[in-house]
Motif scaffolding. Structure first.
Motif, PDB file in Angstrom:
ATOM      1  N   ALA A 180       0.835  -1.206   0.000  1.00 15.09           N
ATOM      2  CA  ALA A 180       0.000   0.000   0.000  1.00 15.09           C
ATOM      3  C   ALA A 180       0.869   1.254   0.000  1.00 15.09           C
ATOM      4  O   ALA A 180       0.557   2.242  -0.681  1.00 15.09           O
ATOM      5  CB  ALA A 180      -0.926  -0.008   1.208  1.00 15.09           C
ATOM      6  N   CYS A 181       1.973   1.206   0.745  1.00 17.87           N
ATOM      7  CA  CYS A 181       2.884   2.352   0.800  1.00 17.87           C
ATOM      8  C   CYS A 181       3.568   2.576  -0.544  1.00 17.87           C
ATOM      9  O   CYS A 181       3.671   3.715  -1.032  1.00 17.87           O
ATOM     10  CB  CYS A 181       3.932   2.144   1.894  1.00 17.87           C
ATOM     11  SG  CYS A 181       3.273   2.239   3.576  1.00 17.87           S
ATOM     12  N   VAL A 182       4.035   1.496  -1.148  1.00 19.63           N
ATOM     13  CA  VAL A 182       4.697   1.595  -2.458  1.00 19.63           C
ATOM     14  C   VAL A 182       3.711   2.109  -3.509  1.00 19.63           C
ATOM     15  O   VAL A 182       4.029   2.987  -4.331  1.00 19.63           O
ATOM     16  CB  VAL A 182       5.274   0.225  -2.876  1.00 19.63           C
ATOM     17  CG1 VAL A 182       5.783   0.261  -4.309  1.00 19.63           C
ATOM     18  CG2 VAL A 182       6.402  -0.192  -1.926  1.00 19.63           C
ATOM     19  N   LYS A 183       2.501   1.573  -3.459  1.00 14.53           N
ATOM     20  CA  LYS A 183       1.461   1.976  -4.416  1.00 14.53           C
ATOM     21  C   LYS A 183       1.111   3.463  -4.242  1.00 14.53           C
ATOM     22  O   LYS A 183       0.968   4.202  -5.225  1.00 14.53           O
ATOM     23  CB  LYS A 183       0.222   1.106  -4.182  1.00 14.53           C
ATOM     24  CG  LYS A 183      -0.763   1.076  -5.332  1.00 14.53           C
ATOM     25  CD  LYS A 183      -1.827   0.010  -5.087  1.00 14.53           C
ATOM     26  CE  LYS A 183      -2.765  -0.093  -6.286  1.00 14.53           C
ATOM     27  NZ  LYS A 183      -3.763  -1.164  -6.081  1.00 14.53           N
ATOM     28  N   TYR A 184       0.978   3.874  -2.990  1.00 15.47           N
ATOM     29  CA  TYR A 184       0.654   5.273  -2.693  1.00 15.47           C
ATOM     30  C   TYR A 184       1.742   6.210  -3.221  1.00 15.47           C
ATOM     31  O   TYR A 184       1.455   7.236  -3.847  1.00 15.47           O
ATOM     32  CB  TYR A 184       0.483   5.435  -1.189  1.00 15.47           C
ATOM     33  CG  TYR A 184       0.466   6.868  -0.701  1.00 15.47           C
ATOM     34  CD1 TYR A 184      -0.677   7.664  -0.846  1.00 15.47           C
ATOM     35  CD2 TYR A 184       1.597   7.430  -0.097  1.00 15.47           C
ATOM     36  CE1 TYR A 184      -0.684   8.978  -0.410  1.00 15.47           C
ATOM     37  CE2 TYR A 184       1.594   8.751   0.344  1.00 15.47           C
ATOM     38  CZ  TYR A 184       0.452   9.517   0.186  1.00 15.47           C
ATOM     39  OH  TYR A 184       0.447  10.823   0.622  1.00 15.47           O
ATOM     40  N   LEU A 185       3.006   5.852  -2.975  1.00 12.93           N
ATOM     41  CA  LEU A 185       4.114   6.701  -3.408  1.00 12.93           C
ATOM     42  C   LEU A 185       4.218   6.752  -4.925  1.00 12.93           C
ATOM     43  O   LEU A 185       4.534   7.794  -5.511  1.00 12.93           O
ATOM     44  CB  LEU A 185       5.422   6.189  -2.794  1.00 12.93           C
ATOM     45  CG  LEU A 185       5.543   6.381  -1.281  1.00 12.93           C
ATOM     46  CD1 LEU A 185       6.762   5.630  -0.742  1.00 12.93           C
ATOM     47  CD2 LEU A 185       5.629   7.857  -0.911  1.00 12.93           C
ATOM     48  N   LYS A 186       3.920   5.617  -5.572  1.00 11.81           N
ATOM     49  CA  LYS A 186       3.949   5.599  -7.047  1.00 11.81           C
ATOM     50  C   LYS A 186       2.876   6.527  -7.603  1.00 11.81           C
ATOM     51  O   LYS A 186       3.139   7.326  -8.515  1.00 11.81           O
ATOM     52  CB  LYS A 186       3.722   4.169  -7.542  1.00 11.81           C
ATOM     53  CG  LYS A 186       3.668   4.072  -9.071  1.00 11.81           C
ATOM     54  CD  LYS A 186       3.242   2.690  -9.526  1.00 11.81           C
ATOM     55  CE  LYS A 186       3.054   2.672 -11.038  1.00 11.81           C
ATOM     56  NZ  LYS A 186       2.542   1.387 -11.530  1.00 11.81           N
ATOM     57  N   GLU A 187       1.666   6.428  -7.071  1.00 14.83           N
ATOM     58  CA  GLU A 187       0.561   7.255  -7.559  1.00 14.83           C
ATOM     59  C   GLU A 187       0.802   8.731  -7.259  1.00 14.83           C
ATOM     60  O   GLU A 187       0.392   9.612  -8.019  1.00 14.83           O
ATOM     61  CB  GLU A 187      -0.752   6.789  -6.912  1.00 14.83           C
ATOM     62  CG  GLU A 187      -1.186   5.403  -7.399  1.00 14.83           C
ATOM     63  CD  GLU A 187      -2.357   4.848  -6.610  1.00 14.83           C
ATOM     64  OE1 GLU A 187      -2.764   5.494  -5.605  1.00 14.83           O
ATOM     65  OE2 GLU A 187      -2.852   3.769  -6.979  1.00 14.83           O
ATOM     66  N   LYS A 188       1.495   8.997  -6.137  1.00 17.87           N
ATOM     67  CA  LYS A 188       1.809  10.374  -5.759  1.00 17.87           C
ATOM     68  C   LYS A 188       2.948  10.935  -6.605  1.00 17.87           C
ATOM     69  O   LYS A 188       3.142  12.153  -6.688  1.00 17.87           O
ATOM     70  CB  LYS A 188       2.190  10.398  -4.277  1.00 17.87           C
ATOM     71  CG  LYS A 188       2.419  11.774  -3.692  1.00 17.87           C
ATOM     72  CD  LYS A 188       2.886  11.661  -2.238  1.00 17.87           C
ATOM     73  CE  LYS A 188       3.238  13.028  -1.683  1.00 17.87           C
ATOM     74  NZ  LYS A 188       3.805  12.942  -0.314  1.00 17.87           N
ATOM     75  N   GLY A 189       3.712  10.041  -7.234  1.00 20.05           N
ATOM     76  CA  GLY A 189       4.841  10.465  -8.049  1.00 20.05           C
ATOM     77  C   GLY A 189       6.149  10.554  -7.302  1.00 20.05           C
ATOM     78  O   GLY A 189       7.159  11.021  -7.848  1.00 20.05           O
ATOM     79  N   ASP A 190       6.163  10.083  -6.050  1.00 15.45           N
ATOM     80  CA  ASP A 190       7.393  10.110  -5.245  1.00 15.45           C
ATOM     81  C   ASP A 190       8.134   8.782  -5.426  1.00 15.45           C
ATOM     82  O   ASP A 190       8.203   7.944  -4.527  1.00 15.45           O
ATOM     83  CB  ASP A 190       7.042  10.352  -3.769  1.00 15.45           C
ATOM     84  CG  ASP A 190       8.283  10.717  -2.945  1.00 15.45           C
ATOM     85  OD1 ASP A 190       9.410  10.550  -3.453  1.00 15.45           O
ATOM     86  OD2 ASP A 190       8.122  11.150  -1.790  1.00 15.45           O
ATOM     87  N   LEU A 191       8.668   8.597  -6.635  1.00 10.94           N
ATOM     88  CA  LEU A 191       9.330   7.330  -6.952  1.00 10.94           C
ATOM     89  C   LEU A 191      10.612   7.140  -6.143  1.00 10.94           C
ATOM     90  O   LEU A 191      10.974   6.010  -5.811  1.00 10.94           O
ATOM     91  CB  LEU A 191       9.648   7.266  -8.453  1.00 10.94           C
ATOM     92  CG  LEU A 191       8.479   7.448  -9.419  1.00 10.94           C
ATOM     93  CD1 LEU A 191       8.909   7.109 -10.838  1.00 10.94           C
ATOM     94  CD2 LEU A 191       7.290   6.594  -9.019  1.00 10.94           C
ATOM     95  N   ASP A 192      11.300   8.228  -5.847  1.00 12.62           N
ATOM     96  CA  ASP A 192      12.556   8.118  -5.092  1.00 12.62           C
ATOM     97  C   ASP A 192      12.329   7.480  -3.726  1.00 12.62           C
ATOM     98  O   ASP A 192      13.088   6.610  -3.297  1.00 12.62           O
ATOM     99  CB  ASP A 192      13.196   9.501  -4.924  1.00 12.62           C
ATOM    100  CG  ASP A 192      13.764  10.038  -6.226  1.00 12.62           C
ATOM    101  OD1 ASP A 192      13.971   9.228  -7.150  1.00 12.62           O
ATOM    102  OD2 ASP A 192      13.983  11.256  -6.323  1.00 12.62           O
TER     103      ASP A 192
END
Length: 494
Positions: free
Chosen positions: A423-435
């Protein structure tokens, strides 16, 4: 004089400090092992390395033997400090160049499996020279496969084990019985038990496992018949654990009257050194059926036992959390906090988990702050519980922050919760915070929380190279999931 010198040499071999001149051998009452143990056991933080303590010991000119280090590994394992136990084993090989015995190698396989996972244990097994691989090492690998419910691999290893004829091969058969029971393979379980009877290698544990299988299948009629057979068979030890298991079967069908009757029988059979463990188990069962009075009654008995220790507090806190008696849990925690000899991370973790489940994040955060202010750094499991709580509360900013802390620390043989991690990885991907997503995944692979395969798959997912992939599917190989598709993580240790 020669006798005195010989005695000095013998004492030095066992690590006892020796001094004196003109053959006058004097030694302290505290052995090197005890002193070294004291230093290592004081390290309560599972993240803090103990190799530096071992190195310092040697730099001080002190000697420590192969057998003493093995004793230290045993003590750490008994205290469930598996990461530190593995670190000592690796230090023995890397820094002291000790050639591990088959028993030592078997122990290391077991520790690697607990701390780093099955994949790393298999990799270590493949590095062992063929000439060294025998019964003990195969048996250790079998335990790993049973622990991780790897049925096909366990059956392959068991075939190799059957070629040996050691006295303790019964335990390997029992491990396979346990695996068949856990996997619901009752036909295979019955065939293997018949084979054991033909070989005359059944023991009390064999019968206990078969009884457990009836309990797991909620086969009350079969359980009752088998229990009667056990009570009549001298080979089948009927003890407190037997009736506690029977109570669990009746609990599943909500027969509270029979649950209580079985627990009374169980308590009556709890004697000697088994009393503490028995009372803790019975206490937990009373909590499950909601009998708070019996929980507190057994707690009062436990506090009077000489063997009363941290595990008793863990059992009581677990029971009170099940009863939703958070006020009582807080009082028990305060009592432990005022008395504990060795700080045990599992105990504050229970309180953190309880607060999170109740949605009391303010209390959880204040609790954590008080611990940190008091110099008690948290392990990864505490932050993992916080991440799960925040995720359930849909506060993904705090969930990500807590998950990053969780995966950057030691998780004591466990993995981060897969649902929350994804869920955290998915959230960050959707937010655009790939780093930040990649940083968390990098920490996971560095700390060996996930396999290389899972890491590569998730990195591809973050970079949108596999848009149609469900990210949870990418890490299922690292976890034991329920067959019905649920993504809840099964219990692994302890």
């Amino acid at each position: 004089m020669m006798l005195i010198r010989s005695r000095c040499k013998l004492l030095k071999f066992f690590g006892i400090s020796v001094s004196g001149s003109l053959g006058m051998c004097m030694y302290t009452t505290e052995s090197v092992l005890a002193s070294l143990e004291n230093r290592v056991m004081k390290v309560g933080d599972p993240v803090s390395p103990v190799s530096s303590i071992l190195n310092q010991w040697v730099e001080e000119g002190r000697e420590v033997t192969y057998f003493q280090l093995h004793g230290l590994v045993h003590r750490l394992s008994q205290s469930r400090r598996f990461s530190h136990a593995l670190e000592v084993m690796e230090w023995m090989s890397n820094e002291r160049n000790y050639d591990l015995s088959p028993g030592g190698i078997a122990k290391q396989i077991n520790l690697i499996s607990k701390v780093q996972g099955l994949e790393q244990a298999e990799r270590y097994f493949r590095s062992i020279p063929d000439a060294k691989i025998g019964f003990k090492i195969y048996a250790a690998l079998l335990r790993c496969y049973v622990k991780h419910k790897s049925l096909e691999e366990a059956e392959v290893v068991m075939k190799k084990i059957k070629k040996f004829h050691p006295l303790d091969i019964t335990e390997c058969y029992n491990l396979m019985l346990k695996l068949y029971a856990q996997m619901g393979k009752y036909d295979k379980l019955d065939r293997l038990m018949l084979e054991m009877k033909e070989k005359d290698i059944c023991n009390a544990r064999t019968y206990a496992i078969r009884l457990n299988a009836y309990v797991a299948a909620t086969d009350i009629e079969g359980m009752e018949k088998f229990l009667m057979q056990m009570e009549a068979d001298p080979l089948a030890t009927v003890d407190w654990y037997t009736y506690c298991n029977a109570a669990n079967a009746y609990r599943k069908v909500h027969n509270i009257e029979k649950v209580t009757a079985m627990l009374k029988k169980s308590e009556h059979l709890a004697t000697g050194k088994t009393r503490r463990l028995a009372y803790e188990s019975i206490q937990t069962m009373y909590a499950v059926i909601g009998n708070k009075d019996e929980v507190y009654r057994l707690w009062n008995i436990c506090t009077s036992l000489k063997s009363f220790c941290n595990s008793s507090y863990i059992s009581m806190l677990n029971s009170l959390v099940k009863l939703d008696d958070i006020d009582g849990a807080e009082k028990i925690f305060e009592e432990w906090e005022s008395k504990y000899a060795n700080f045990d991370y599992r105990i504050p973790n229970l309180m953190i988990c309880a607060y999170c489940k109740r949605g009391q994040f303010d209390k959880a955060e204040a609790f954590i702050k008080r611990l940190l202010d008091g110099g008690k750094p948290l392990d990864g499991r505490a932050w993992d519980k916080m991440a799960c709580g925040y995720h359930a509360d849909n506060d993904m900013v705090k969930a990500v922050e807590a998950m990053k802390k969780a995966v950057s620390r030691n998780l004591a043989g466990r993995k981060p919760d897969p649902i929350t991690l994804i869920a955290c990885v998915k959230y960050l991907k959707e937010k655009g915070d790939l780093d930040l997503a990649l940083e968390i995944l990098t920490l996971c692979i560095e700390k060996r929380h996930i396999s290389v395969t899972s890491y590569d798959g998730l990195v591809s997912y973050v970079h949108n190279k596999t848009p149609d992939t469900e990210p949870l599917d990418l890490i299922k190989g690292d976890y034991q999931m329920y067959e019905n598709g649920s993504t809840q993580l099964l219990n692994r240790e302890n």
